[in-house]
Design an enzyme around this catalytic site. Sequence first.
Site, PDB file in Angstrom:
ATOM      1  N   SER A 123      22.882  56.900  18.634  1.00 33.35           N
ATOM      2  CA  SER A 123      22.775  57.750  19.823  1.00 33.35           C
ATOM      3  C   SER A 123      23.847  57.459  20.861  1.00 33.35           C
ATOM      4  O   SER A 123      24.121  58.289  21.727  1.00 33.35           O
ATOM      5  CB  SER A 123      21.395  57.604  20.462  1.00 33.35           C
ATOM      6  OG  SER A 123      21.223  56.305  20.993  1.00 33.35           O
ATOM      7  N   LYS A 171      20.901  53.789  26.999  1.00 36.51           N
ATOM      8  CA  LYS A 171      21.489  55.106  27.281  1.00 36.51           C
ATOM      9  C   LYS A 171      22.453  54.963  28.459  1.00 36.51           C
ATOM     10  O   LYS A 171      22.574  53.925  29.080  1.00 36.51           O
ATOM     11  CB  LYS A 171      20.412  56.130  27.637  1.00 36.51           C
ATOM     12  CG  LYS A 171      19.323  56.341  26.586  1.00 36.51           C
ATOM     13  CD  LYS A 171      19.837  57.013  25.335  1.00 36.51           C
ATOM     14  CE  LYS A 171      18.700  57.204  24.324  1.00 36.51           C
ATOM     15  NZ  LYS A 171      19.204  57.711  23.025  1.00 36.51           N
TER      16      LYS A 171
END
Length: 205
Positions: free
Chosen positions: A59, A103
């Site tokens: 990701s 993230k």
Amino acid sequence: MREEGKRLEGNQPAPDAKEKEKWTLKRFWKEWKEVVYVLAAVFVVFKFILQIAWVPSGSMETTLPTRSVLLGWHLTYAVADPVPERGDIITFWSDELGKVLVKRVIGLPGDEITFSGGYVYINGQQLDEPYLPAQGVTDCDRTFTVPEGCFFPLGDNRTGSLDARSWENPYIPASAILARPFVVISVGSSQSWQGIRLIKQGGAR
């Protein structure tokens, strides 16, 4: 007399259980105290100062390769609830997914986040994201307004990241932040790159 003395000496009562336990603990501490000190120091370091995190997915490619290891500063977030800067990479606990995630911070408290033509817009202004492996691929048909005390995170691999765009609750409280990674370690032939790199924070404008 000598034999009698020996008999008396041999008939001395054995140490009781408390004395035996005290002697055992004293001997253990003498032989193992250095190990105990080291283990205590390691516990303190990784509980309050440093974090080791594992990146299991792609990701955050190619900034953080799949199956890489992160070292992060934990102390700041262990003693306070600071809001990171836009573009910072952070690790945090997701109640929705029940695990630690890594993230990049895109939205800050009060920001209105929209998407158009594959780009991110913050309060109507297109966000410059030089860290992305590909530009113009950030798709989403929702608008988000970040509440106070929260942030809005996205992965760098916008076509392969499960992030705030698809979560039921896209806003992560600052209190959920665990650390700010500063080193990524990537080894193995299947990685997008190999080696040890410092993590460049920020960069979003």
